[in-house]
Design an enzyme around this catalytic site. Structure first.
Site, short mmCIF file in Angstrom:
data_model
loop_
_atom_site.label_atom_id
_atom_site.label_comp_id
_atom_site.label_asym_id
_atom_site.label_seq_id
_atom_site.Cartn_x
_atom_site.Cartn_y
_atom_site.Cartn_z
CG LEU A 13 -38.95 6.66 -31.47
CD1 LEU A 13 -38.40 7.67 -32.64
CD2 LEU A 13 -39.30 7.36 -30.17
CG LEU A 69 -41.24 5.07 -36.54
CD1 LEU A 69 -42.11 5.76 -37.54
CD2 LEU A 69 -41.65 5.18 -35.29
CG ASN A 110 -29.73 13.88 -35.36
OD1 ASN A 110 -28.54 14.15 -35.18
ND2 ASN A 110 -30.36 12.99 -34.65
CE1 TYR A 134 -30.22 4.96 -37.89
CE2 TYR A 134 -28.97 7.22 -37.21
CZ TYR A 134 -30.45 6.15 -37.39
OH TYR A 134 -31.50 6.89 -36.91
CE LYS A 138 -32.99 6.23 -39.97
NZ LYS A 138 -34.23 5.46 -40.46
CB CYS A 164 -37.57 10.85 -29.77
SG CYS A 164 -39.45 11.04 -29.33
#
Ligand code: NAI
Ligand code: 15L
Length: 264
Positions: A13, A69, A110, A134, A138, A164
């Site tokens: 990304l 990111l 998500n 993980y 987040k 994405c």
């Protein structure tokens, strides 16, 4: 003046944004621990490990906006996630505080809410239900962002990115897919807004079926233009067989929710 630091610039990304944001800001400083192409016009390239506080401070200095990111982007060992995502994100916020940066876009996932079932429509106030270490990292990043806003006024938009990729790779991604174009326009909306405070937005295109409701961040003025519907007749989508009792189908996090504990 808008001087932007992009961490994780060498990743998937990061490379998308490097291209799509080119020329949009006074400076785009690119940082990663891995290789990156040399700096072009309007760019600076800074190699840095997010776990190294001094190096992160040097990367952040002089930037008012941080697109964070960088980090481990899938499930891994606690040690790796601790250094890249937990310590790394702390280092970014500490550097932002010291240099009085204005705003952070935090690439959440998500998987911070991956243990909600698919039949639950989530909005920004949904309870964190991580489906992996993980996802826990987040959630940590989001709550850290909340703290740095309440205590120091550093604004953050946590973007709970769905999936994405160039196209949805399975039926789950018909709901979680985010096109590169929509991701870029979301990033631009976050950078351009007069004020964002602390906010949580779901990074998904205008998909069917919808699992996420972004009305609480309507103030960003972001409208996704793409939809996974364009891929609904692809053979890998049509022919996928699903069992409603399979945890990978039951939970929004899919395979992350269904997987065992990584360290076992
Ligand atoms: P990626 O794995 O391609 O890129 C992550 C980059 O972070 C890599 O270039 C890596 O070298 C760098 N990195 C890792 N540890 C580091 C460290 N200790 N110091 C400095 N750099 C480090 O991941 P991708 O797909 O580009 O994702 C970017 C961000 O968005 C990640 O934070 C990921 O968790 C998040 N995200 C991505 C989604 C997607 O669909 N691609 C979905 C949800 C969240
Ligand atoms: C993520 O958080 C990952 O970074 C990405 O590789 C995908 O697995 C994505 O979530 C997803 O849920 O599809």
């Amino acid at each position: 003046m808008t001087r932007v630091l992009l961490t994780g610039a060498g990743g998937e990304l990061g490379r998308v944004l490097r291209q799509s944001l080119a020329g949009s800001y006074d400076l785009l400083r690119l940082s990663d621990v891995s290789d990156m192409d040399p700096a072009g016009p309007g760019e600076e390239v800074v190699r840095c490990d997010l776990a190294d506080a001094e190096a992160v401070q040097a990367a952040v200095d002089g930037c008012d906006t941080i697109l964070h990111l960088g980090g481990m982007s899938v499930e891994s060992t606690f040690e790796i996630i601790l250094n890249s995502n937990i310590r790394g994100t702390y280092n970014v916020y500490e550097a932002a505080r010291k240099t009085r940066a204005r705003r952070v876009l935090f690439a959440s996932s998500n998987h911070a809410i991956g243990f909600h079932t698919r039949e639950t429509l989530l909005d920004a106030s949904a309870e964190l239900r991580p489906d992996s270490i993980y996802g826990v990292s987040k959630g940590f990043g989001e709550i850290l962002a909340r703290y740095y806003f309440d205590k120091f006024g550093i604004e953050t938009v946590c973007v709970r990115i769905g999936s994405c990729f160039e196209m949805p790779m399975n039926r789950r991604m018909m709901s979680t897919w985010l096109s590169s174009r929509d991701f870029t326009s979301l990033v631009k909306s976050v950078v351009a807004a007069d004020r964002v405070g602390f906010a949580v937005v779901y990074g998904a295109s205008d998909n069917e079926p919808q699992w996420w409701d972004n009305r609480q961040t309507a103030f960003l003025g972001w409208r996704p233009l793409d939809s996974s519907a364009a891929f609904s007749q692809e053979p890998h989508i049509v022919n996928e067989t699903t069992d409603p009792n399979d945890p990978a189908i039951k939970f929004q996090g899919g395979g992350f929710a269904a997987a065992g504990h990584f360290e076992d």
